[in-house]
Design a protein around this motif. Sequence first.
Motif: not given
Length: 163
Positions: A120-124
């Motif tokens: 997603t491009g976002y680790g969270n």
Amino acid sequence: MEKLILGLDPGLATLGFGLIKCIYNAKTKEIDSTSMVDFGVIKTTKKQEMGERLVTIYEDLHTILNTFKPDLAAIEKLFFYRMGNTILVAQARGVLVLVLAQHGIPLIEFSPPQIKQIITGYGNANKSDVQQAVARELDLDEIPKPDDAADALAVAIAASWLE
């Protein structure tokens, strides 16, 4: 070049698996196309003794590997929730690593935040964002169910992007 990648989401009661096929451009080594081959879960029940549950995972994973003959496997690293649950999942995960080694299949490991970051491009990112990214990447009309299978497909996709 074509590569079949198996993603695994370890669990003792429900173990997710997802297989994708990637076609890589011979010149650029980038992915030309990605498609879903199969996905599902290996299930065991609390009524089974621990050894019996591990044998089920062992045998079912052998069947999957013999049927599809993946070139690469990717597995989610353990994420510590509750110590008791983590130990049970670690035992199932050990069976996965053993069976993959018996088949000579290379293994890549990712932490949950790494998978989220890659997908997603976002680790969270939340579970819904990851599942939507899986459906989008594989050009699926709906999100694969159950969640463990969708998570396994996310692991396989993450591996494909790092190849």
